[in-house]
Design an enzyme around this catalytic site. Structure first.
Site, PDB file in Angstrom:
ATOM      1  N   HIS A 206       0.796  -1.236   0.000  1.00 13.74           N
ATOM      2  CA  HIS A 206       0.000   0.000   0.000  1.00 13.74           C
ATOM      3  C   HIS A 206       0.827   1.284   0.000  1.00 13.74           C
ATOM      4  CE1 HIS A 206       0.973   0.039   4.285  1.00 13.74           C
ATOM      5  NE2 HIS A 206       0.629   1.308   4.281  1.00 13.74           N
TER       6      HIS A 206
HETATM    7  C1  UD1 Z   1      -1.717   5.978   5.554  1.00 12.11           C
HETATM    8  C2  UD1 Z   1      -0.392   6.439   6.189  1.00 12.11           C
HETATM    9  C3  UD1 Z   1       0.588   5.279   6.204  1.00 12.11           C
HETATM   10  C4  UD1 Z   1      -0.029   4.056   6.852  1.00 12.11           C
HETATM   11  C5  UD1 Z   1      -1.347   3.715   6.146  1.00 12.11           C
HETATM   12  C6  UD1 Z   1      -2.036   2.516   6.769  1.00 12.11           C
HETATM   13  C7  UD1 Z   1       0.173   8.810   5.791  1.00 12.11           C
HETATM   14  C8  UD1 Z   1       1.060   9.732   5.063  1.00 12.11           C
HETATM   15  N1  UD1 Z   1       0.222   7.507   5.415  1.00 12.11           N
HETATM   16  O1  UD1 Z   1      -1.448   5.638   4.197  1.00 12.11           O
HETATM   17  O2  UD1 Z   1       1.729   5.668   6.963  1.00 12.11           O
HETATM   18  O3  UD1 Z   1       0.867   2.974   6.728  1.00 12.11           O
HETATM   19  O4  UD1 Z   1      -2.213   4.851   6.250  1.00 12.11           O
HETATM   20  O5  UD1 Z   1      -3.045   2.034   5.925  1.00 12.11           O
HETATM   21  O6  UD1 Z   1      -0.525   9.221   6.679  1.00 12.11           O
HETATM   22  N2  UD1 Z   1      -8.694   5.453   0.872  1.00 12.11           N
HETATM   23  C9  UD1 Z   1      -9.970   4.953   0.748  1.00 12.11           C
HETATM   24  N3  UD1 Z   1     -10.644   4.676   1.912  1.00 12.11           N
HETATM   25  C10 UD1 Z   1     -10.134   4.889   3.154  1.00 12.11           C
HETATM   26  C11 UD1 Z   1      -8.838   5.409   3.250  1.00 12.11           C
HETATM   27  C12 UD1 Z   1      -8.129   5.680   2.104  1.00 12.11           C
HETATM   28  O7  UD1 Z   1     -10.471   4.744  -0.338  1.00 12.11           O
HETATM   29  O8  UD1 Z   1     -10.824   4.601   4.153  1.00 12.11           O
HETATM   30  C13 UD1 Z   1      -7.923   5.703  -0.372  1.00 12.11           C
HETATM   31  C14 UD1 Z   1      -8.089   7.108  -0.915  1.00 12.11           C
HETATM   32  O9  UD1 Z   1      -8.011   7.022  -2.310  1.00 12.11           O
HETATM   33  C15 UD1 Z   1      -6.854   7.807  -0.385  1.00 12.11           C
HETATM   34  C16 UD1 Z   1      -5.824   6.705  -0.437  1.00 12.11           C
HETATM   35  O10 UD1 Z   1      -6.530   5.511  -0.096  1.00 12.11           O
HETATM   36  O11 UD1 Z   1      -6.491   8.914  -1.163  1.00 12.11           O
HETATM   37  C17 UD1 Z   1      -4.681   6.898   0.509  1.00 12.11           C
HETATM   38  O12 UD1 Z   1      -5.135   7.075   1.846  1.00 12.11           O
HETATM   39  P1  UD1 Z   1      -4.251   7.911   2.913  1.00 12.11           P
HETATM   40  O13 UD1 Z   1      -4.928   7.910   4.226  1.00 12.11           O
HETATM   41  O14 UD1 Z   1      -3.884   9.238   2.329  1.00 12.11           O
HETATM   42  O15 UD1 Z   1      -2.911   7.115   2.966  1.00 12.11           O
HETATM   43  P2  UD1 Z   1      -2.615   5.556   3.147  1.00 12.11           P
HETATM   44  O16 UD1 Z   1      -2.024   5.055   1.884  1.00 12.11           O
HETATM   45  O17 UD1 Z   1      -3.794   4.820   3.697  1.00 12.11           O
END
Ligand code: UD1
Length: 361
Positions: A206
């Site tokens: 991820h």
């Molecule tokens: C975040 C953390 C990472 C952690 C990970 C655990 C930061 C910079 N990164 O990364 O350190 O290891 O969480 O999972 O804070 N999305 C959904 N549904 C959700 C959440 C996210 O669809 O409930 C999708 C969205 O397109 C979003 C993308 O995932 O833009 C990334 O989510 P984000 O919270 O920005 O970062 P993670 O990759 O989850």
């Protein structure tokens, strides 16, 4: 004493669960914990399912910030959290790990000001381009109390000139691993996903540096498709990864892709896997707790201890054939030879943390 706990992303629910359970028990009845969910993760299977399964108290506040760029997300959390801090006037703000939620909360605490304690302090990848590395460095610098999961993490802080109010507590994820493991019905998980114990590879990918780069993601997926001809590959897929696989039009043929799973299911899938392939900091360590061989698809790790004797092995995304080669080698290794060392404490990190918050020196 009033503690404001700030969490927002999936691994933080697991980390906070053991600390919150103790805080809400009889022993610490003089402590009032207020839980703030930033809303960084919001899908049911990325958030609510963890609260349900880990029996966590419902958040007192949900800031509902959702997804966005780093700046948008961090700024939105800061702006909403500031109001909560004004309203609640806590003695401590307690933050976990290295996400944008952690960083935003640390900045709010520093500017109010409010005393700040950081769980999982001192970890370093020494790769500045990694968003989590920036979040860790800033959070550690701003914290009044630093709770390190390992001796090595404390050494990192000392190297940076910080040695006051630094505690080695052990790892709260190890607390969770030991506590919740007892509740798992492994047979029912194997049945639900139609899997045979020790006959599959468990995969999670991820990290932005792997998912958002076409060459890297395509090398990883191609290698997994190749190895799937030999062994079943189970891949609970993060929404970010799913989005990028679609955007790059990559084929997942032969790979058993499932939705992100709740914590107990994940621990069960891990405990029954032949080997693990991941870029997650948490799962690398959980693989170590579960005594499983792990391939970490990254150039570096914050969990250096797991590399000892090759139980965790770093694999770069540059070469698809190198990934396949390492996967083949991992499949040959007998997990029963695993020699576990207690780098991550003995399962009582949460109580060490709370006692230090009550009387820091
Ligand atoms: C975040 C953390 C990472 C952690 C990970 C655990 C930061 C910079 N990164 O990364 O350190 O290891 O969480 O999972 O804070 N999305 C959904 N549904 C959700 C959440 C996210 O669809 O409930 C999708 C969205 O397109 C979003 C993308 O995932 O833009 C990334 O989510 P984000 O919270 O920005 O970062 P993670 O990759 O989850």
């Amino acid at each position: 004493m009033k503690i404001l706990t700030i969490i927002g992303a999936r691994p933080q629910f697991i980390k906070a669960a053991t600390v919150s359970r103790l805080l809400h028990g009889n022993k610490y009845s003089e402590i009032d914990e207020i839980i703030v969910h930033t809303g960084q993760h919001y899908d049911h299977n990325m958030s609510q399912s963890f609260f349900n399964e880990l029996n966590m108290p419902a958040p007192d506040y949900n800031l509902e910030v959702g997804s966005g760029t780093h700046g948008q997300q961090t700024g939105a959390i800061m702006s909403s959290l500031e109001k909560v801090v004004e309203l609640e006037n806590p003695d401590w703000m307690l933050v976990y790990g290295d996400t944008n939620s952690t960083l935003a909360a640390a900045l709010v605490a520093a500017k109010k000001p409010c005393q700040l304690a950081h769980v999982e302090a001192g970890l370093r990848s020494y790769r500045r381009g990694m968003p989590e590395e920036v979040n860790r460095i800033v959070t550690d610098r701003l914290s009044d109390l630093l709770f390190c999961p390992t001796i090595l993490a404390k050494k990192n802080l000392i190297t940076e000139g910080r040695n006051n109010n630094v505690f080695v507590t052990g790892d709260v994820m190890y607390d969770s691993f030991l506590y919740y493991n007892k509740e798992i019905n492994h047979a029912s998980v194997m049945h639900k996903y139609n899997l045979l114990s020790s006959k599959y590879l468990l995969v999670t990918i991820h990290r932005a540096e792997n998912t958002d780069d076409k060459k890297s993601l395509s090398n990883i997926i191609s290698a997994l498709r190749y190895i799937a001809r030999k062994v079943e590959v189970v891949f609970p897929m993060h929404p970010r990864t799913k989005k990028m696989v679609n955007e790059f039009s990559l084929s997942l043929e032969g790979i058993k892709v499932i939705d992100p799973v709740p914590y107990l299911t994940m621990i069960s899938l891990l405990s029954n896997a032949k080997a693990v392939v991941t870029d997650s900091g948490g799962l690398q360590k959980e693989a170590y707790f579960a005594k499983k061989i792990c391939l970490t698809i990254r150039d570096e790790t914050e969990w250096i201890e797991t590399l000892e004797n090759g139980w965790n092995h770093l694999v770069s995304t540059c070469d698809e054939f190198d990934i396949v080669d390492n996967l083949n080698k991992a499949l040959e290794i007998d997990n029963s030879n695993f020699k576990y060392k207690h780098y991550y404490g003995s399962g009582n990190a949460a109580s060490i943390i709370i006692d230090a918050l009550i009387s820091p020196v």
